[in-house]
Each structure stands twice: as C-alpha cells, then as structure tokens.
Design a protein around this motif. Structure first.
Motif, PDB file in Angstrom:
ATOM      1  N   MET A 137       0.853  -1.191   0.000  1.00 23.99           N
ATOM      2  CA  MET A 137       0.000   0.000   0.000  1.00 23.99           C
ATOM      3  C   MET A 137       0.887   1.237   0.000  1.00 23.99           C
ATOM      4  N   MET A 138       0.592   2.150  -0.934  1.00 24.07           N
ATOM      5  CA  MET A 138       1.445   3.324  -1.148  1.00 24.07           C
ATOM      6  C   MET A 138       0.587   4.585  -1.155  1.00 24.07           C
ATOM      7  N   GLU A 139       1.136   5.675  -0.617  1.00 29.59           N
ATOM      8  CA  GLU A 139       0.442   6.960  -0.722  1.00 29.59           C
ATOM      9  C   GLU A 139       1.455   8.077  -0.608  1.00 29.59           C
ATOM     10  N   ASN A 140       1.145   9.188  -1.288  1.00 27.23           N
ATOM     11  CA  ASN A 140       2.068  10.328  -1.250  1.00 27.23           C
ATOM     12  C   ASN A 140       1.523  11.412  -0.316  1.00 27.23           C
ATOM     13  N   PRO A 141       2.296  12.438  -0.034  1.00 30.99           N
ATOM     14  CA  PRO A 141       1.840  13.449   0.942  1.00 30.99           C
ATOM     15  C   PRO A 141       0.565  14.168   0.516  1.00 30.99           C
ATOM     16  N   GLU A 142       0.273  14.175  -0.776  1.00 34.47           N
ATOM     17  CA  GLU A 142      -0.941  14.839  -1.255  1.00 34.47           C
ATOM     18  C   GLU A 142      -2.163  13.938  -1.130  1.00 34.47           C
ATOM     19  N   GLY A 143      -1.948  12.674  -0.722  1.00 36.03           N
ATOM     20  CA  GLY A 143      -3.083  11.765  -0.513  1.00 36.03           C
ATOM     21  C   GLY A 143      -3.371  10.856  -1.690  1.00 36.03           C
ATOM     22  N   ASP A 144      -2.589  10.976  -2.782  1.00 35.22           N
ATOM     23  CA  ASP A 144      -2.758  10.017  -3.877  1.00 35.22           C
ATOM     24  C   ASP A 144      -2.302   8.647  -3.364  1.00 35.22           C
ATOM     25  N   ILE A 164       3.624   8.771   9.328  1.00 35.50           N
ATOM     26  CA  ILE A 164       2.558   7.755   9.336  1.00 35.50           C
ATOM     27  C   ILE A 164       2.062   7.516  10.767  1.00 35.50           C
ATOM     28  N   GLU A 165       2.970   7.539  11.733  1.00 37.43           N
ATOM     29  CA  GLU A 165       2.544   7.340  13.124  1.00 37.43           C
ATOM     30  C   GLU A 165       1.552   8.429  13.542  1.00 37.43           C
ATOM     31  N   GLU A 166       1.764   9.646  13.048  1.00 39.70           N
ATOM     32  CA  GLU A 166       0.889  10.750  13.441  1.00 39.70           C
ATOM     33  C   GLU A 166      -0.404  10.773  12.655  1.00 39.70           C
ATOM     34  N   LYS A 167      -0.317  10.564  11.356  1.00 38.33           N
ATOM     35  CA  LYS A 167      -1.487  10.798  10.510  1.00 38.33           C
ATOM     36  C   LYS A 167      -2.150   9.526  10.024  1.00 38.33           C
ATOM     37  N   GLY A 168      -1.455   8.387  10.140  1.00 39.08           N
ATOM     38  CA  GLY A 168      -2.025   7.130   9.659  1.00 39.08           C
ATOM     39  C   GLY A 168      -2.003   7.044   8.149  1.00 39.08           C
ATOM     40  N   TYR A 169      -2.472   5.923   7.658  1.00 39.14           N
ATOM     41  CA  TYR A 169      -2.664   5.738   6.230  1.00 39.14           C
ATOM     42  C   TYR A 169      -4.080   6.178   5.872  1.00 39.14           C
ATOM     43  N   ARG A 170      -4.249   6.602   4.647  1.00 42.11           N
ATOM     44  CA  ARG A 170      -5.565   7.022   4.187  1.00 42.11           C
ATOM     45  C   ARG A 170      -6.555   5.848   4.147  1.00 42.11           C
ATOM     46  N   ASN A 171      -6.026   4.656   3.863  1.00 42.23           N
ATOM     47  CA  ASN A 171      -6.884   3.480   3.720  1.00 42.23           C
ATOM     48  C   ASN A 171      -6.392   2.329   4.593  1.00 42.23           C
ATOM     49  N   LEU A 172      -7.309   1.441   4.906  1.00 38.21           N
ATOM     50  CA  LEU A 172      -7.016   0.225   5.657  1.00 38.21           C
ATOM     51  C   LEU A 172      -7.359  -0.971   4.776  1.00 38.21           C
ATOM     52  N   LEU A 173      -6.671  -2.072   5.008  1.00 34.59           N
ATOM     53  CA  LEU A 173      -6.992  -3.305   4.287  1.00 34.59           C
ATOM     54  C   LEU A 173      -7.562  -4.302   5.282  1.00 34.59           C
ATOM     55  N   VAL A 174      -8.831  -4.639   5.088  1.00 31.30           N
ATOM     56  CA  VAL A 174      -9.525  -5.522   6.026  1.00 31.30           C
ATOM     57  C   VAL A 174     -10.106  -6.717   5.290  1.00 31.30           C
ATOM     58  N   GLU A 175     -10.386  -7.770   6.046  1.00 30.64           N
ATOM     59  CA  GLU A 175     -11.020  -8.947   5.455  1.00 30.64           C
ATOM     60  C   GLU A 175     -12.526  -8.825   5.575  1.00 30.64           C
TER      61      GLU A 175
END
Ligand code: MN
Length: 193
Positions: free
Chosen positions: A107-114, A162-173
């Motif tokens: 999972m990848m994301e840039n500072p702009e949220g892409d 990432i520790e402060e802001k988290g990822y934009r998305n989560l991967l769940v089952e």
C-alpha cells in the motif's frame, strides 16, 4: 571490505548470518483500527508481526541498502498484519521490492493523498515511486509474506509522519476477501483523536 554475499531463504526470508530487526504488535500502538482487539492481542502474548534486515550499508547516495522483509500472517480484528509503513527522509527516493513468497499487498500513498495498493505474490516486482510511503500487508491466513527490497543508501526512514497521521486506507477482510476501506482516523490529530 565487508561481506559481499548474504544468504536469504526464499521461503522464510530469514538470513542465517545476520540478526533481523523485530517488530511485535505492542510497537504498533494506534496503527490498527480495532483498539479492543489490539489490546487483547498484546495482553495475550504480543505476537511478532514482522521483521526485516538492516545490513549496515553506508548511508551514502551511491550505496544501495537492501535486505528482506517478512510480515507474518494474522489479523487485528478484521485488519491484516502489516508493517508500520514509512516515507523516506529524502522524499524523492524510490524503492524496489521483489516478492519471494506469500501473498499480500503493497500500500502506497504520497503526501498529497494520492494512493495505490498493489497485489504481490511470489515473482512480483513492485516499484515504489519516489515520494510514496509504503507498507507491506500480508493477506494470507497461513504463510509469511516475504519480500526483498533495495533503495538508495542515504534515503533514510520517516516513520513519524505515518505514526501521526495514519494511512488514508485500511486493508480488512470481508467475507474472506481483502477489501480497502477508508481510515476513519486518517489525518486526525493524535492528541484529540
Ligand atoms: Mn522504504
């Protein structure tokens, strides 16, 4: 000159020659959505979530840091075991991962949220472009996800963003399948969340 060859097992990802860096679940506070499940698992044995190698390659621009990363199977609630994920301190540096065994996603994301999350299985090479944070996620119920990585020696690691802001998305089952959902806590101030 230091040792020029390092063995890495194709299935376990482990090296007999070097000690890996280990990350147990308790070191990932606040990173999983289900806090009650997280607390119960830490209290119940604090499982090893992932490990990786730092071979001590000099942190110079002309060097290439490399090693393996092993993310173990498991879930915290519905969310798959994953690495913390990080940006590079020198944001404009890319990385290559090659999956040796297991099943999962990068999972990848840039500072702009892409963002983009791509599937990995044995034989898949993943190019993480410059400026993109990256996190390995194991979607197998039974097998470790093993990757080999290489990046510019001076890139450095920024875990704090990432520790402060988290990822934009989560991967769940969901119904036995990995599903990407929005992280309700993304971008929240940890002091008030
Ligand atoms: Mn990296």
């Amino acid at each position: 000159m230091r040792l020029l060859t390092t063995p890495f097992d194709l299935v376990t990802g482990l090296s007999g020659d070097v000690e890996p860096i280990r990350r147990n679940l308790s070191e990932m506070a606040g990173m999983y959505a289900d806090q009650a499940a997280f607390d119960a698992m830490v209290a119940g044995g604090d499982p090893l979530v992932y490990e990786f190698y730092d071979l001590g390659v000099p942190s110079d621009a002309g060097e290439i840091a490399f090693g393996t990363s092993i993310t173990y199977p498991g879930k915290v609630g519905a969310e798959y075991f994953m690495t913390k994920g990080h940006f590079h301190s020198i944001l404009e540096t890319a990385e290559v991962y090659y999956c040796l065994s297991g099943e999962g996603q990068m999972m990848m994301e840039n500072p702009e949220g892409d963002w983009k999350s791509v599937e990995m299985s044995a034989g898949t090479a993943v190019y993480v472009p410059a400026r993109y944070a990256h996190r390995s996620i194991n979607t197998s119920a039974t097998e470790p996800l093993v990757t080999f990585f290489a990046f510019r020696g001076d890139a450095g690691h920024d875990y704090g963003t990432i520790e402060e802001k988290g990822y934009r998305n989560l991967l769940v089952e969901r119904d036995g399948q990995p599903v990407t959902i929005e992280n309700p806590k993304w971008g929240a101030d940890p002091e008030t969340a």
